[in-house]
Design an enzyme around this catalytic site. Structure first.
Site, PDB file in Angstrom:
ATOM      1  N   TYR A 159       0.760  -1.096   0.061  1.00 52.75           N
ATOM      2  CA  TYR A 159      -0.107   0.073  -0.111  1.00 52.75           C
ATOM      3  C   TYR A 159       0.939   1.208  -0.131  1.00 52.75           C
ATOM      4  CZ  TYR A 159      -3.339   3.565   1.437  1.00 52.75           C
ATOM      5  OH  TYR A 159      -4.109   4.563   1.425  1.00 52.75           O
ATOM      6  N   LYS A 163       1.438   3.869  -3.032  1.00 52.12           N
ATOM      7  CA  LYS A 163       1.107   5.326  -2.935  1.00 52.12           C
ATOM      8  C   LYS A 163       2.333   6.484  -3.175  1.00 52.12           C
ATOM      9  CE  LYS A 163      -3.373   5.305  -2.263  1.00 52.12           C
ATOM     10  NZ  LYS A 163      -4.212   5.922  -3.382  1.00 52.12           N
TER      11      LYS A 163
END
Length: 236
Positions: A159, A163
């Site tokens: 994650y 990002k």
């Protein structure tokens, strides 16, 4: 002139609240969602005449192109693109234990999906003066802040790194587009309790998280090529 916005991953969570807040401020909002049933239910539950469902799977280039054609049938310009859709599959998994297939799945949505959206919608955004592209990110993607312990120490490789890659997209597109527009920025809503993190306790409500995104999406200040949290510009 009518202002148009598209929000991805908007049938629930922060995206849903971003749609509501933009619609309440007079925007005609396209609620993008992968699942037609869930997306239509979200539109119905909002009960706002200026919200329209658009079927949109950001991992599917054909779905993206069809969404562009759908929106072009309604308007010849887009004022706001909010790239909100994202997944987090590797919470509670140590970086050394993550399967490469899972990493690919995360990047497929968060990075490649966002990239395809930016590329596909750039022509419509270029037709609107003062248009903006907002990429929803996380403060844990700031390498500087994460290394310094300035943010929540969730070492979520897939994650967070996906990002960080989205932040890189934000910077790259901003360099290419320069002052001609659209304005490109990354915004982290901060720790918000959503389905993404298993509704982890102690976070903002989805409405509060959405407020941060909407604040910068509608700001008079130019934040081209910046990543921001609620307090302002943060380091890469």
């Amino acid at each position: 002139m009518t202002k148009y916005a598209l929000v991805t991953g908007a049938n629930k969570g922060i995206g849903y609240e971003v749609v509501r807040q933009l619609a309440e401020r007079g925007y005609d909002v396209f609620l993008g969602a992968r699942n037609e049933e869930f997306g239509q239910k979200a539109v119905d539950s909002l009960g706002l005449s200026n919200v329209t469902f658009v079927q949109l799977d950001i991992t599917d280039s054909q779905s993206i192109q069809e969404s562009v054609r759908t929106i072009e049938g309604i308007t010849e310009h887009l004022d706001l693109l909010i790239n909100n859709a994202g997944i987090a599959l590797d919470f509670n998994i140590q970086p050394s234990e993550v399967k490469v297939e899972m990493l690919r799945d995360i990047f497929d949505v968060n990075f490649f999906g966002t990239f395809q959206m930016m590329q596909a919608y750039l022509p419509l955004l270029k037709k609107a003066e003062g248009s903006k592209m907002v990429n929803v990110t996380t403060d844990m993607a700031s390498q500087t802040m994460f290394a310094n312990g300035d943010v929540h120490p969730l070492n979520v490789l897939g994650y967070n790194s996906s990002k960080t890659a989205v932040n890189s997209l934000t910077l790259s597109f901003s360099k290419e587009l320069g002052s001609e527009g659209p304005e490109v920025m990354g915004v982290t809503p901060g720790f918000t309790s959503t389905e993404l993190n298993g509704n982890a306790p102690g976070g903002k409500t989805t409405a509060q998280g959405a407020e941060v995104i909407v604040k910068y999406a509608l700001s008079e200040t130019n934040y081209h090529g910046k990543i921001l949290n609620n307090d302002g510009i943060i380091p890469w």
